[in-house]
Write a protein that holds these residues in place. Structure first.
Motif, PDB file in Angstrom:
ATOM      1  N   MET A   1     -64.068  98.872  60.502  1.00 27.72           N
ATOM      2  CA  MET A   1     -63.964  99.435  61.844  1.00 27.72           C
ATOM      3  C   MET A   1     -65.143 100.363  62.070  1.00 27.72           C
ATOM      4  O   MET A   1     -65.433 101.227  61.244  1.00 27.72           O
ATOM      5  N   GLY A   2     -65.860 100.160  63.174  1.00 22.59           N
ATOM      6  CA  GLY A   2     -66.960 101.045  63.485  1.00 22.59           C
ATOM      7  C   GLY A   2     -68.156 100.305  64.043  1.00 22.59           C
ATOM      8  O   GLY A   2     -68.040  99.185  64.551  1.00 22.59           O
ATOM      9  N   ASP A   3     -69.318 100.928  63.937  1.00 22.60           N
ATOM     10  CA  ASP A   3     -70.560 100.379  64.476  1.00 22.60           C
ATOM     11  C   ASP A   3     -71.123  99.365  63.482  1.00 22.60           C
ATOM     12  O   ASP A   3     -71.655  99.722  62.429  1.00 22.60           O
ATOM     13  N   ILE A   4     -71.035  98.083  63.817  1.00 22.80           N
ATOM     14  CA  ILE A   4     -71.532  97.020  62.944  1.00 22.80           C
ATOM     15  C   ILE A   4     -73.024  96.788  63.172  1.00 22.80           C
ATOM     16  O   ILE A   4     -73.725  96.238  62.340  1.00 22.80           O
ATOM     17  N   ASN A   5     -73.509  97.208  64.338  1.00 19.71           N
ATOM     18  CA  ASN A   5     -74.930  97.102  64.695  1.00 19.71           C
ATOM     19  C   ASN A   5     -75.399  95.649  64.793  1.00 19.71           C
ATOM     20  O   ASN A   5     -76.568  95.344  64.553  1.00 19.71           O
ATOM     21  N   CYS A   6     -74.472  94.758  65.158  1.00 24.16           N
ATOM     22  CA  CYS A   6     -74.842  93.354  65.366  1.00 24.16           C
ATOM     23  C   CYS A   6     -73.768  92.711  66.241  1.00 24.16           C
ATOM     24  O   CYS A   6     -72.589  93.057  66.134  1.00 24.16           O
ATOM     25  N   ASP A  35     -63.043  86.063  55.193  1.00 23.89           N
ATOM     26  CA  ASP A  35     -61.700  85.881  55.770  1.00 23.89           C
ATOM     27  C   ASP A  35     -61.352  87.041  56.701  1.00 23.89           C
ATOM     28  O   ASP A  35     -60.283  87.636  56.632  1.00 23.89           O
ATOM     29  N   LEU A  36     -62.280  87.383  57.579  1.00 22.73           N
ATOM     30  CA  LEU A  36     -62.075  88.466  58.532  1.00 22.73           C
ATOM     31  C   LEU A  36     -61.957  87.899  59.948  1.00 22.73           C
ATOM     32  O   LEU A  36     -62.511  86.839  60.252  1.00 22.73           O
ATOM     33  N   HIS A  37     -61.248  88.644  60.783  1.00 24.32           N
ATOM     34  CA  HIS A  37     -61.057  88.242  62.180  1.00 24.32           C
ATOM     35  C   HIS A  37     -61.160  89.484  63.054  1.00 24.32           C
ATOM     36  O   HIS A  37     -60.800  90.592  62.645  1.00 24.32           O
ATOM     37  N   ASP A  38     -61.638  89.287  64.278  1.00 21.51           N
ATOM     38  CA  ASP A  38     -61.638  90.380  65.252  1.00 21.51           C
ATOM     39  C   ASP A  38     -60.210  90.720  65.636  1.00 21.51           C
ATOM     40  O   ASP A  38     -59.438  89.838  66.035  1.00 21.51           O
ATOM     41  N   LEU A  39     -59.846  91.993  65.508  1.00 24.24           N
ATOM     42  CA  LEU A  39     -58.546  92.430  65.996  1.00 24.24           C
ATOM     43  C   LEU A  39     -58.577  92.417  67.524  1.00 24.24           C
ATOM     44  O   LEU A  39     -59.593  92.768  68.131  1.00 24.24           O
ATOM     45  N   LYS A  40     -57.479  92.005  68.121  1.00 22.11           N
ATOM     46  CA  LYS A  40     -57.409  91.985  69.583  1.00 22.11           C
ATOM     47  C   LYS A  40     -57.779  93.361  70.119  1.00 22.11           C
ATOM     48  O   LYS A  40     -57.228  94.375  69.695  1.00 22.11           O
ATOM     49  N   THR A  41     -58.728  93.396  71.053  1.00 22.79           N
ATOM     50  CA  THR A  41     -59.242  94.667  71.568  1.00 22.79           C
ATOM     51  C   THR A  41     -59.152  94.690  73.087  1.00 22.79           C
ATOM     52  O   THR A  41     -59.603  93.764  73.769  1.00 22.79           O
ATOM     53  N   ASN A  42     -58.560  95.762  73.596  1.00 24.89           N
ATOM     54  CA  ASN A  42     -58.472  95.997  75.039  1.00 24.89           C
ATOM     55  C   ASN A  42     -59.503  97.040  75.445  1.00 24.89           C
ATOM     56  O   ASN A  42     -60.166  97.647  74.608  1.00 24.89           O
ATOM     57  N   GLY A  43     -59.599  97.250  76.734  1.00 25.70           N
ATOM     58  CA  GLY A  43     -60.482  98.293  77.224  1.00 25.70           C
ATOM     59  C   GLY A  43     -61.894  97.809  77.474  1.00 25.70           C
ATOM     60  O   GLY A  43     -62.121  96.688  77.937  1.00 25.70           O
ATOM     61  N   ASP A  63     -69.483  97.911  68.328  1.00 28.39           N
ATOM     62  CA  ASP A  63     -68.338  98.500  67.621  1.00 28.39           C
ATOM     63  C   ASP A  63     -67.162  97.531  67.692  1.00 28.39           C
ATOM     64  O   ASP A  63     -66.800  97.041  68.766  1.00 28.39           O
ATOM     65  N   ARG A  64     -66.550  97.293  66.552  1.00 32.89           N
ATOM     66  CA  ARG A  64     -65.433  96.351  66.515  1.00 32.89           C
ATOM     67  C   ARG A  64     -64.536  96.675  65.340  1.00 32.89           C
ATOM     68  O   ARG A  64     -64.900  97.422  64.423  1.00 32.89           O
ATOM     69  N   VAL A  65     -63.343  96.071  65.376  1.00 34.20           N
ATOM     70  CA  VAL A  65     -62.370  96.211  64.292  1.00 34.20           C
ATOM     71  C   VAL A  65     -62.170  94.841  63.678  1.00 34.20           C
ATOM     72  O   VAL A  65     -61.746  93.898  64.359  1.00 34.20           O
ATOM     73  N   LEU A  66     -62.479  94.708  62.393  1.00 30.35           N
ATOM     74  CA  LEU A  66     -62.317  93.457  61.668  1.00 30.35           C
ATOM     75  C   LEU A  66     -61.179  93.604  60.672  1.00 30.35           C
ATOM     76  O   LEU A  66     -61.113  94.594  59.922  1.00 30.35           O
ATOM     77  N   VAL A  67     -60.283  92.646  60.660  1.00 26.73           N
ATOM     78  CA  VAL A  67     -59.120  92.693  59.761  1.00 26.73           C
ATOM     79  C   VAL A  67     -58.996  91.354  59.037  1.00 26.73           C
ATOM     80  O   VAL A  67     -59.510  90.327  59.506  1.00 26.73           O
ATOM     81  N   ASN A  68     -58.297  91.366  57.914  1.00 29.39           N
ATOM     82  CA  ASN A  68     -58.070  90.115  57.179  1.00 29.39           C
ATOM     83  C   ASN A  68     -56.687  89.566  57.477  1.00 29.39           C
ATOM     84  O   ASN A  68     -55.904  90.160  58.232  1.00 29.39           O
ATOM     85  N   ASP A  77     -48.601  92.683  65.647  1.00 30.83           N
ATOM     86  CA  ASP A  77     -48.687  93.183  67.019  1.00 30.83           C
ATOM     87  C   ASP A  77     -49.725  94.284  67.180  1.00 30.83           C
ATOM     88  O   ASP A  77     -49.811  94.911  68.238  1.00 30.83           O
ATOM     89  N   SER A  78     -50.499  94.544  66.151  1.00 31.06           N
ATOM     90  CA  SER A  78     -51.496  95.613  66.231  1.00 31.06           C
ATOM     91  C   SER A  78     -52.629  95.226  67.175  1.00 31.06           C
ATOM     92  O   SER A  78     -52.913  94.044  67.377  1.00 31.06           O
ATOM     93  N   PHE A  79     -53.289  96.223  67.727  1.00 26.80           N
ATOM     94  CA  PHE A  79     -54.413  95.969  68.620  1.00 26.80           C
ATOM     95  C   PHE A  79     -55.306  97.210  68.649  1.00 26.80           C
ATOM     96  O   PHE A  79     -54.894  98.305  68.226  1.00 26.80           O
ATOM     97  N   ALA A  80     -56.512  97.027  69.121  1.00 27.19           N
ATOM     98  CA  ALA A  80     -57.459  98.136  69.263  1.00 27.19           C
ATOM     99  C   ALA A  80     -57.757  98.354  70.734  1.00 27.19           C
ATOM    100  O   ALA A  80     -57.589  97.455  71.561  1.00 27.19           O
TER     101      ALA A  80
END
Length: 433
Positions: A1-6, A35-43, A63-68, A77-80
């Protein structure tokens, strides 16, 4: 989670500078391999900006949240949420872990692996031998409804807990191979290893088939990826499809599951719940366009043949999503020899009479809402790209539209699902909205 810069795609950036495609490709490869995926992100979609003047302003989603898959299984049901940046050049990210929502019971869904079971065709044959009286459409619907419980029992007996069974058989195979390492010429151990290997491969193929059908990743062929990949795709898709908040018709933000459901019902009721007068088309304009010849008109009116019904059905991929009753095209193709007369009679009877059942039918998984099959006038519109193929299109490229006879939208029979058209009636609220 954070600034991936890409960024992951060119759509995630607004800049006059050309994108760094090698870096983009390498980033996506790293995510897939981990085996990572973008967490659903709103906003906010773009999470970084250089805050320069208009001509030099750049926007990127850095900036993104990656989860396995473990996270997605544990917190489905989690989201960012990406907030506005304020005085910073980056948007803050907040991850929410809402309380688990009580899910509705899973509705019936046909699994293609059932068709490979030795008990499948006998179950279908037994059900179709059961006498049902009524029109062709009613008999087919009744048989399909009665067959669900035997298929559920088949799944419970042979396919429930499939992943645990795969792990146990893998451990058994591992144990047999360790024994062979100690005594390589032992015929008993060799036989045990062969049996364990066959059992493991068979049940693992079933697991892969189920996962593949659920993932619907048509770019990946069977055998090109492990079951963990398919199950992670399923978990990621379910997370991404979650609706965590929505604005209702009055502009109120709804975050609770019931409020979100009510907002959707109100919205589509306002769209579909009222008749609206439409302008009649100008027949003179129609006559100025291309007209069908007499032979082409006759082809459009030609009777539907059993061969065309079968061709239309078998042209559908077996992994396509099922209709509201849970049966996919895979079921009808696998059971064709047992059900072909009933299925064909149903479809041809519809094209002869132009009427559907007047029955109450409750779709599983949709609560207690009851949907009615009403008799109606059916207009058949045939779309053809050229006059040469009009004769072959009147079964496979049908678009059915129903003339409304009551308030709200009506429902087309599930037996017509191979036309890929299902319209559900949305009940009108008592207050008329």
């Amino acid at each position: 989670m954070g600034d991936i810069n890409c960024v992951r795609t060119t759509e995630e950036r607004i800049s006059s500078d050309p994108p760094n495609l090698p870096a983009l490709e390498a980033f996506n490869d790293a995510i897939a391999n981990s085996d990572l995926h973008d967490l659903k992100t709103n906003g906010c979609y773009f999470t970084w900006t250089n805050k320069q003047e208009h001509g030099d302003r750049k926007w990127m989603r850095l900036d993104r949240v990656l989860v396995n898959s473990v996270w997605l299984t544990s917190f489905p049901d989690s989201f960012a949420e990406a907030l506005t940046a304020g005085i910073s050049d980056h948007s803050p990210l907040i991850v929410s872990l809402p309380s688990p929502v009580q899910k509705a019971p899973y509705s019936f869904k046909f699994l293609n692996c059932w068709s490979q079971d030795k008990l499948f065709l006998p179950l279908v044959h037994k059900e179709w031998a059961f006498p049902v009286h009524g029109c062709a459409m009613y008999k087919l619907m009744k048989h399909l409804h009665r067959l669900k419980n035997p298929l559920r029992q088949l799944h419970k007996d042979s396919y429930s807990g499939i992943s645990d069974r795969v792990k146990k058989l893998q451990q058994r195979l591992h144990h047999c191979q360790l024994q062979l390492q100690q005594d390589p010429t032992n015929s008993h151990y060799i036989t045990e290893e062969e049996s364990a290997c066959n059992d493991y491969c068979q049940i693992r193929n079933v697991e892969l088939n189920i996962a593949y059908q659920g993932a619907k990743d048509l770019d990946i062929k069977m055998g090109d990826a492990s079951t963990s990949y398919f199950f992670s795709k399923i978990a990621a898709r379910r997370n991404y499809s979650n609706i965590t908040k929505v604005l209702d018709l009055h502009g109120n933000l709804c975050t609770e599951a019931k409020d979100i459901s009510d907002a959707f019902i109100d919205y589509y009721t306002s769209l579909l719940g009222f008749e609206e007068k439409v302008t009649d088309f100008d027949t003179q304009i129609m006559l100025n366009g291309h007209s069908l010849s007499g032979a082409e008109s006759c082809n459009l009116l030609a009777p539907i043949t059993p061969q065309e019904v079968k061709a239309a059905l078998f042209s559908i991929d077996s992994n396509k999503s099922p209709g509201p009753d849970g049966y996919s095209a895979g079921f009808f193709k696998a059971a064709w020899e047992e059900i072909k007369d009933s299925f064909t009679s149903d479809v041809m009877d519809f094209f002869i009479t132009g009427k559907l059942l007047k029955e109450n039918y409750k779709f599983e998984g949709l609560g207690n809402a009851t949907y009615e099959f009403l008799e109606r006038d059916i207009r058949i519109l045939v779309q053809a790209k050229s006059s040469q193929n009009i004769a072959t299109l009147h079964s496979s490229n049908l678009i059915c539209s129903a003339k409304q006879k009551s308030q709200g939208m009506e429902a087309l029979s599930p037996s017509l699902r191979f036309h890929n058209l299902i319209v559900l009636k949305i009940p009108r609220h008592k207050h008329g909205i």
